[in-house]
Design a protein around this motif. Structure first.
Motif, PDB file in Angstrom:
ATOM      1  N   ARG A 173      56.275  36.664  78.689  1.00  0.00           N
ATOM      2  CA  ARG A 173      57.261  37.116  79.672  1.00  0.00           C
ATOM      3  C   ARG A 173      56.789  36.841  81.095  1.00  0.00           C
ATOM      4  N   ARG A 174      55.498  37.017  81.322  1.00  0.00           N
ATOM      5  CA  ARG A 174      54.953  36.796  82.662  1.00  0.00           C
ATOM      6  C   ARG A 174      54.895  35.326  83.034  1.00  0.00           C
ATOM      7  N   TYR A 175      54.635  34.485  82.038  1.00  0.00           N
ATOM      8  CA  TYR A 175      54.397  33.069  82.319  1.00  0.00           C
ATOM      9  C   TYR A 175      55.356  32.199  81.506  1.00  0.00           C
ATOM     10  N   PRO A 176      56.509  31.876  82.056  1.00  0.00           N
ATOM     11  CA  PRO A 176      57.550  31.138  81.312  1.00  0.00           C
ATOM     12  C   PRO A 176      57.136  29.731  80.893  1.00  0.00           C
ATOM     13  N   GLU A 177      56.115  29.160  81.560  1.00  0.00           N
ATOM     14  CA  GLU A 177      55.689  27.801  81.222  1.00  0.00           C
ATOM     15  C   GLU A 177      54.632  27.788  80.116  1.00  0.00           C
ATOM     16  N   ALA A 178      54.279  28.966  79.593  1.00  0.00           N
ATOM     17  CA  ALA A 178      53.229  29.048  78.580  1.00  0.00           C
ATOM     18  C   ALA A 178      53.814  29.107  77.169  1.00  0.00           C
ATOM     19  N   GLU A 179      53.021  28.671  76.184  1.00  0.00           N
ATOM     20  CA  GLU A 179      53.348  28.782  74.764  1.00  0.00           C
ATOM     21  C   GLU A 179      52.129  29.338  74.040  1.00  0.00           C
ATOM     22  N   VAL A 180      52.353  30.129  73.005  1.00  0.00           N
ATOM     23  CA  VAL A 180      51.232  30.725  72.268  1.00  0.00           C
ATOM     24  C   VAL A 180      51.436  30.545  70.765  1.00  0.00           C
ATOM     25  N   GLU A 181      50.386  30.092  70.097  1.00  0.00           N
ATOM     26  CA  GLU A 181      50.351  30.083  68.634  1.00  0.00           C
ATOM     27  C   GLU A 181      49.400  31.184  68.178  1.00  0.00           C
ATOM     28  N   CYS A 182      49.893  32.093  67.346  1.00  0.00           N
ATOM     29  CA  CYS A 182      49.077  33.202  66.836  1.00  0.00           C
ATOM     30  C   CYS A 182      48.616  32.884  65.415  1.00  0.00           C
ATOM     31  N   ARG A 183      47.329  33.005  65.178  1.00  0.00           N
ATOM     32  CA  ARG A 183      46.764  32.814  63.839  1.00  0.00           C
ATOM     33  C   ARG A 183      46.099  34.123  63.422  1.00  0.00           C
ATOM     34  N   PHE A 184      46.832  34.921  62.676  1.00  0.00           N
ATOM     35  CA  PHE A 184      46.332  36.217  62.232  1.00  0.00           C
ATOM     36  C   PHE A 184      45.840  36.080  60.793  1.00  0.00           C
ATOM     37  N   VAL A 185      44.534  35.968  60.626  1.00  0.00           N
ATOM     38  CA  VAL A 185      43.941  35.694  59.312  1.00  0.00           C
ATOM     39  C   VAL A 185      42.714  36.569  59.114  1.00  0.00           C
ATOM     40  N   ASP A 186      42.404  36.853  57.853  1.00  0.00           N
ATOM     41  CA  ASP A 186      41.245  37.686  57.532  1.00  0.00           C
ATOM     42  C   ASP A 186      40.037  36.825  57.197  1.00  0.00           C
ATOM     43  N   ARG A 187      39.597  36.071  58.178  1.00  0.00           N
ATOM     44  CA  ARG A 187      38.361  35.310  58.070  1.00  0.00           C
ATOM     45  C   ARG A 187      37.867  35.045  59.487  1.00  0.00           C
ATOM     46  N   VAL A 188      36.593  34.734  59.599  1.00  0.00           N
ATOM     47  CA  VAL A 188      36.017  34.427  60.914  1.00  0.00           C
ATOM     48  C   VAL A 188      36.321  32.969  61.234  1.00  0.00           C
ATOM     49  N   VAL A 189      37.180  32.758  62.207  1.00  0.00           N
ATOM     50  CA  VAL A 189      37.615  31.420  62.578  1.00  0.00           C
ATOM     51  C   VAL A 189      36.553  30.751  63.454  1.00  0.00           C
ATOM     52  N   ASN A 190      36.246  29.480  63.159  1.00  0.00           N
ATOM     53  CA  ASN A 190      35.395  28.699  64.046  1.00  0.00           C
ATOM     54  C   ASN A 190      36.265  28.237  65.211  1.00  0.00           C
ATOM     55  N   MET A 191      36.118  28.891  66.339  1.00  0.00           N
ATOM     56  CA  MET A 191      37.035  28.674  67.447  1.00  0.00           C
ATOM     57  C   MET A 191      37.014  27.235  67.952  1.00  0.00           C
ATOM     58  N   ILE A 192      35.835  26.652  68.056  1.00  0.00           N
ATOM     59  CA  ILE A 192      35.740  25.296  68.593  1.00  0.00           C
ATOM     60  C   ILE A 192      36.293  24.279  67.607  1.00  0.00           C
ATOM     61  N   ASP A 193      35.854  24.366  66.349  1.00  0.00           N
ATOM     62  CA  ASP A 193      36.295  23.389  65.354  1.00  0.00           C
ATOM     63  C   ASP A 193      37.794  23.469  65.088  1.00  0.00           C
ATOM     64  N   GLU A 194      38.373  24.674  65.192  1.00  0.00           N
ATOM     65  CA  GLU A 194      39.784  24.851  64.846  1.00  0.00           C
ATOM     66  C   GLU A 194      40.691  24.928  66.063  1.00  0.00           C
ATOM     67  N   GLY A 195      40.139  24.633  67.235  1.00  0.00           N
ATOM     68  CA  GLY A 195      40.968  24.557  68.423  1.00  0.00           C
ATOM     69  C   GLY A 195      41.557  25.878  68.873  1.00  0.00           C
ATOM     70  N   VAL A 196      40.810  26.967  68.699  1.00  0.00           N
ATOM     71  CA  VAL A 196      41.285  28.294  69.103  1.00  0.00           C
ATOM     72  C   VAL A 196      40.758  28.616  70.492  1.00  0.00           C
ATOM     73  N   ASP A 197      41.646  29.104  71.351  1.00  0.00           N
ATOM     74  CA  ASP A 197      41.264  29.411  72.733  1.00  0.00           C
ATOM     75  C   ASP A 197      40.686  30.814  72.893  1.00  0.00           C
ATOM     76  N   VAL A 198      41.321  31.803  72.254  1.00  0.00           N
ATOM     77  CA  VAL A 198      40.925  33.204  72.428  1.00  0.00           C
ATOM     78  C   VAL A 198      40.927  33.890  71.067  1.00  0.00           C
ATOM     79  N   ALA A 199      39.927  34.736  70.831  1.00  0.00           N
ATOM     80  CA  ALA A 199      39.862  35.522  69.595  1.00  0.00           C
ATOM     81  C   ALA A 199      39.636  36.985  69.944  1.00  0.00           C
ATOM     82  N   VAL A 200      40.251  37.869  69.157  1.00  0.00           N
ATOM     83  CA  VAL A 200      39.961  39.299  69.244  1.00  0.00           C
ATOM     84  C   VAL A 200      39.274  39.672  67.937  1.00  0.00           C
ATOM     85  N   ARG A 201      38.053  40.162  68.034  1.00  0.00           N
ATOM     86  CA  ARG A 201      37.266  40.432  66.833  1.00  0.00           C
ATOM     87  C   ARG A 201      36.735  41.856  66.837  1.00  0.00           C
ATOM     88  N   ILE A 202      36.670  42.414  65.640  1.00  0.00           N
ATOM     89  CA  ILE A 202      36.140  43.757  65.442  1.00  0.00           C
ATOM     90  C   ILE A 202      34.836  43.646  64.665  1.00  0.00           C
TER      91      ILE A 202
END
Length: 310
Positions: A116-145
């Protein structure tokens, strides 16, 4: 061929897993993509990719070079935006990951506010139960517990949660509540196979950490299913506090063994670009960090000593 263009083509081949798919993504011919990578390899005298008739794999040298290409191309794009007077704008595609429960519950509202704040932005959400390799899989931001395993990422601690053993009031009325972790052997246990499934549950008895090996009568593939079984009165389950906060507040579930729970789990927002992070990444990390720090469910007995480091 221009070196930056060749780097962009090589990076696309790595991320797409092949020349044909990379060429389609960049709207180029497959021979042009192949030639670009060959020119890079010849110029540097190293093998970046291992090619067979069926698969293309990145070499160890190629993986390091891909990381460098990703950083260099991001720096160039940011410099060009600044020169064009658009440095302050947030635009482009962002890939965000979180767990399959936390993501929809806590990250999706942040994503929609960001869009809503940034109309020129797009987001792909990958909600999965595994530890994603951010660099290899092209992920920009992760939230981890949980504790972080890789210190190479930039991390902001935004809160902490705890593990909760709970059951329905009717189950406790029929079978009683365990007074110590050792009593779990006499109870029906429902266990979810999460990111790191284990039948060893850790507790604190007195001042000592202890491990109890539970024998689940029911094992399910998701936390939602485990919570559903507990709500139905079938047995005890153990999940993370934010998942059942509403059920505990309403009385549909009751918590047991609270005095024996182990240390809380930290919640982090991660990215891997450091001070070179693109504007779109910085804007999302700032928004997510503030939103999660304001979330009361992520601050179990939070105190002034809790660090909010970047």
């Amino acid at each position: 061929m221009d070196r930056l263009q060749a780097m962009a083509i090589f990076l696309a081949v790595v991320e797409e897993g092949g020349f044909a798919s990379a060429a389609r993504k960049l709207e180029l011919s497959a021979p042009m993509a192949t030639r670009a990578v060959s020119e890079l390899e010849n110029a540097m005298g190293v093998r970046l990719l291992t090619r067979t008739t069926r698969v293309v794999r990145v070499t160890e040298t190629g993986a390091r070079y891909a990381n460098d290409c990703r950083r260099i191309l991001a720096d160039v794009a940011e410099s060009e935006e600044a020169a064009a007077g658009s440095h302050g704008e947030v635009r482009g595609r962002l890939v965000v990951t979180a767990s399959s429960v936390f993501g929809p519950m806590r990250v999706t509202p942040i994503v929609t506010e960001y869009l809503r704040r940034y109309p020129e932005a797009e987001v792909e959400c990958r909600f999965v139960d595994r530890v994603v390799n951010m660099i290899d899989e092209g992920v920009d931001v992760a939230v981890r517990i949980g504790p972080l395993q890789d210190s190479a990422y930039q991390a902001r601690c935004v809160g902490r949660v705890r593990r909760v053993v709970c059951a329905s009031p009717c189950y406790v009325a029929r079978h009683g509540a365990p007074s110590s972790p050792a009593d779990l052997v006499d109870h029906t246990v429902v266990m979810a196979n999460g990111i790191t499934p284990s039948v060893d549950w850790r507790f604190v008895v007195g001042d000592q950490a202890t491990v109890v090996r539970v024998r689940p009568r029911m094992t399910v593939s998701s936390n939602e299913a485990a919570i559903g079984a507990a709500l139905a009165g079938f047995g005890l389950t153990r999940v993370v506090s934010y998942m059942v906060d509403d059920h505990l507040a309403s009385g549909r579930l009751v918590e047991v063994l609270r005095d024996h729970e182990s240390v809380p789990l930290p919640v982090h927002v991660l990215h891997h670009e450091g001070r070179h992070a693109a504007r779109k990444v910085r804007a999302f990390v700032d928004l997510a960090s503030q939103s999660l720090r304001d979330d009361r469910l992520l601050h179990w007995q939070a105190d002034a000593r809790m660090a909010h480091g970047d």
